[in-house]
Design a protein around this motif. Structure first.
Motif, PDB file in Angstrom:
ATOM      1  N   LYS A   1      32.762  22.137 -11.879  1.00 40.47           N
ATOM      2  CA  LYS A   1      33.471  23.142 -12.678  1.00 40.47           C
ATOM      3  C   LYS A   1      33.239  22.877 -14.162  1.00 40.47           C
ATOM      4  O   LYS A   1      33.355  21.748 -14.637  1.00 40.47           O
ATOM      5  N   GLY A   2      32.895  23.949 -14.875  1.00 32.41           N
ATOM      6  CA  GLY A   2      32.621  23.829 -16.299  1.00 32.41           C
ATOM      7  C   GLY A   2      31.174  23.518 -16.623  1.00 32.41           C
ATOM      8  O   GLY A   2      30.752  23.655 -17.780  1.00 32.41           O
ATOM      9  N   ARG A   3      30.396  23.104 -15.626  1.00 32.12           N
ATOM     10  CA  ARG A   3      28.970  22.810 -15.854  1.00 32.12           C
ATOM     11  C   ARG A   3      28.055  23.769 -15.102  1.00 32.12           C
ATOM     12  O   ARG A   3      26.961  24.075 -15.579  1.00 32.12           O
ATOM     13  N   PHE A   4      28.489  24.223 -13.949  1.00 35.47           N
ATOM     14  CA  PHE A   4      27.676  25.122 -13.133  1.00 35.47           C
ATOM     15  C   PHE A   4      28.258  26.530 -13.197  1.00 35.47           C
ATOM     16  O   PHE A   4      29.487  26.713 -13.248  1.00 35.47           O
ATOM     17  N   THR A   5      27.384  27.518 -13.162  1.00 36.66           N
ATOM     18  CA  THR A   5      27.798  28.915 -13.137  1.00 36.66           C
ATOM     19  C   THR A   5      26.997  29.657 -12.080  1.00 36.66           C
ATOM     20  O   THR A   5      25.749  29.598 -12.085  1.00 36.66           O
ATOM     21  N   VAL A   6      27.702  30.341 -11.188  1.00 36.01           N
ATOM     22  CA  VAL A   6      27.044  31.142 -10.163  1.00 36.01           C
ATOM     23  C   VAL A   6      27.088  32.605 -10.578  1.00 36.01           C
ATOM     24  O   VAL A   6      28.094  33.075 -11.134  1.00 36.01           O
ATOM     25  N   SER A   7      26.002  33.314 -10.334  1.00 36.84           N
ATOM     26  CA  SER A   7      25.930  34.738 -10.650  1.00 36.84           C
ATOM     27  C   SER A   7      24.985  35.395  -9.655  1.00 36.84           C
ATOM     28  O   SER A   7      24.310  34.711  -8.880  1.00 36.84           O
ATOM     29  N   ARG A   8      24.965  36.705  -9.676  1.00 36.01           N
ATOM     30  CA  ARG A   8      24.070  37.402  -8.761  1.00 36.01           C
ATOM     31  C   ARG A   8      23.576  38.700  -9.371  1.00 36.01           C
ATOM     32  O   ARG A   8      24.255  39.317 -10.206  1.00 36.01           O
ATOM     33  N   ASP A   9      22.383  39.088  -8.934  1.00 37.10           N
ATOM     34  CA  ASP A   9      21.786  40.365  -9.302  1.00 37.10           C
ATOM     35  C   ASP A   9      21.399  41.022  -7.995  1.00 37.10           C
ATOM     36  O   ASP A   9      20.337  40.727  -7.431  1.00 37.10           O
ATOM     37  N   ASN A  10      22.259  41.885  -7.501  1.00 37.56           N
ATOM     38  CA  ASN A  10      22.005  42.488  -6.192  1.00 37.56           C
ATOM     39  C   ASN A  10      20.801  43.437  -6.207  1.00 37.56           C
ATOM     40  O   ASN A  10      20.191  43.672  -5.167  1.00 37.56           O
ATOM     41  N   ALA A  11      20.456  43.948  -7.366  1.00 40.91           N
ATOM     42  CA  ALA A  11      19.266  44.787  -7.464  1.00 40.91           C
ATOM     43  C   ALA A  11      17.999  43.976  -7.191  1.00 40.91           C
ATOM     44  O   ALA A  11      16.979  44.524  -6.768  1.00 40.91           O
TER      45      ALA A  11
ATOM     46  N   CYS B   1      30.564  29.389  -4.687  1.00 44.95           N
ATOM     47  CA  CYS B   1      30.322  30.602  -3.910  1.00 44.95           C
ATOM     48  C   CYS B   1      30.611  31.805  -4.785  1.00 44.95           C
ATOM     49  O   CYS B   1      31.302  31.704  -5.799  1.00 44.95           O
ATOM     50  N   ILE B   2      30.061  32.935  -4.368  1.00 42.36           N
ATOM     51  CA  ILE B   2      30.255  34.163  -5.119  1.00 42.36           C
ATOM     52  C   ILE B   2      30.434  35.311  -4.148  1.00 42.36           C
ATOM     53  O   ILE B   2      29.770  35.394  -3.105  1.00 42.36           O
ATOM     54  N   GLN B   3      31.357  36.183  -4.497  1.00 39.63           N
ATOM     55  CA  GLN B   3      31.671  37.348  -3.689  1.00 39.63           C
ATOM     56  C   GLN B   3      30.461  38.275  -3.603  1.00 39.63           C
ATOM     57  O   GLN B   3      29.592  38.256  -4.482  1.00 39.63           O
ATOM     58  N   ALA B   4      30.435  39.104  -2.560  1.00 37.53           N
ATOM     59  CA  ALA B   4      29.287  39.978  -2.343  1.00 37.53           C
ATOM     60  C   ALA B   4      28.993  40.875  -3.543  1.00 37.53           C
ATOM     61  O   ALA B   4      27.828  41.082  -3.907  1.00 37.53           O
ATOM     62  N   ASN B   5      30.033  41.385  -4.180  1.00 37.36           N
ATOM     63  CA  ASN B   5      29.823  42.267  -5.332  1.00 37.36           C
ATOM     64  C   ASN B   5      29.801  41.509  -6.657  1.00 37.36           C
ATOM     65  O   ASN B   5      29.718  42.105  -7.717  1.00 37.36           O
ATOM     66  N   GLY B   6      29.914  40.194  -6.586  1.00 37.81           N
ATOM     67  CA  GLY B   6      29.831  39.371  -7.782  1.00 37.81           C
ATOM     68  C   GLY B   6      31.104  39.285  -8.600  1.00 37.81           C
ATOM     69  O   GLY B   6      31.135  38.645  -9.647  1.00 37.81           O
ATOM     70  N   ALA B   7      32.168  39.899  -8.121  1.00 34.30           N
ATOM     71  CA  ALA B   7      33.388  39.991  -8.921  1.00 34.30           C
ATOM     72  C   ALA B   7      34.138  38.667  -9.025  1.00 34.30           C
ATOM     73  O   ALA B   7      34.824  38.421 -10.022  1.00 34.30           O
ATOM     74  N   ASN B   8      34.015  37.840  -8.033  1.00 32.75           N
ATOM     75  CA  ASN B   8      34.752  36.578  -8.027  1.00 32.75           C
ATOM     76  C   ASN B   8      33.862  35.435  -7.560  1.00 32.75           C
ATOM     77  O   ASN B   8      32.906  35.644  -6.814  1.00 32.75           O
ATOM     78  N   SER B   9      34.227  34.247  -8.002  1.00 30.88           N
ATOM     79  CA  SER B   9      33.473  33.052  -7.629  1.00 30.88           C
ATOM     80  C   SER B   9      34.426  31.865  -7.540  1.00 30.88           C
ATOM     81  O   SER B   9      35.597  31.952  -7.936  1.00 30.88           O
ATOM     82  N   ASN B  10      33.902  30.777  -7.029  1.00 25.16           N
ATOM     83  CA  ASN B  10      34.713  29.571  -6.874  1.00 25.16           C
ATOM     84  C   ASN B  10      33.801  28.361  -7.045  1.00 25.16           C
ATOM     85  O   ASN B  10      32.584  28.452  -6.793  1.00 25.16           O
ATOM     86  N   TYR B  11      34.372  27.252  -7.491  1.00 24.43           N
ATOM     87  CA  TYR B  11      33.581  26.062  -7.787  1.00 24.43           C
ATOM     88  C   TYR B  11      34.283  24.799  -7.303  1.00 24.43           C
ATOM     89  O   TYR B  11      35.516  24.707  -7.333  1.00 24.43           O
ATOM     90  N   ALA B  12      33.475  23.826  -6.912  1.00 23.78           N
ATOM     91  CA  ALA B  12      34.017  22.499  -6.651  1.00 23.78           C
ATOM     92  C   ALA B  12      34.425  21.854  -7.967  1.00 23.78           C
ATOM     93  O   ALA B  12      33.818  22.123  -9.021  1.00 23.78           O
ATOM     94  N   ASP B  13      35.437  21.017  -7.920  1.00 25.92           N
ATOM     95  CA  ASP B  13      35.902  20.346  -9.139  1.00 25.92           C
ATOM     96  C   ASP B  13      34.783  19.537  -9.793  1.00 25.92           C
ATOM     97  O   ASP B  13      34.737  19.396 -11.014  1.00 25.92           O
ATOM     98  N   SER B  14      33.885  19.006  -8.970  1.00 25.32           N
ATOM     99  CA  SER B  14      32.824  18.144  -9.496  1.00 25.32           C
ATOM    100  C   SER B  14      31.822  18.891 -10.376  1.00 25.32           C
ATOM    101  O   SER B  14      31.087  18.255 -11.139  1.00 25.32           O
TER     102      SER B  14
END
Length: 129
Positions: free
Chosen positions: A65-75, A50-63
């Motif tokens: 972590k280290g392989r997946f990256t979440v990001s966002r472009d609100n524009a 998951c990723i915060q609305a402003n993109g500042a923070n995120s969280n990952y499942a252990d399964s």
């Protein structure tokens, strides 16, 4: 009303990468935290990231972590899930969901299901040799 749409799924070999997108045209996307889930046939739905609305923070499942990256472009009203070093066990339909409110900071936990206001239709990821 939030309407989400996932794209980017496909079939890849183990070790390859895919980038999923979650878009929500015509809404105030930047006010929503976005969560990614997946569900494999015959298995329970699993929260992935998951990723915060402003993109500042995120969280990952252990399964993932280290392989997946979440990001966002609100524009662009888009959240991305970059998936690297894919494994057969990553095979699933991937869904995104949005929450405009959660009492728990994203760094601690993704929004609980009861706060998720909308879901996409899913995109299938198949990892197979």
């Amino acid at each position: 009303q939030l309407q989400l749409m996932e794209s980017g799924g496909g079939t890849v070999l183990p070790g390859e990468s895919l980038r999923l997108s979650c878009t929500a045209p015509g809404v105030r996307f930047r006010h929503y935290a976005i969560s990614w889930f997946r569900q494999a046939p015959g298995k329970d739905r699993e929260e992935v990231s998951c990723i915060q609305a402003n993109g500042a923070n995120s969280n990952y499942a252990d399964s993932v972590k280290g392989r997946f990256t979440v990001s966002r472009d609100n524009a662009k009203n888009t959240v991305y899930l970059q998936m690297n070093d894919l494994k057969p066990e990553d095979t699933a339909t991937y869904y995104c969901a949005g929450a405009s409110y959660s009492p728990t900071p994203i760094v601690i936990a993704c929004p609980e299901n009861r706060f998720l206001e909308a879901w996409g239709q899913g995109t299938l990821v198949t990892v197979s040799s």
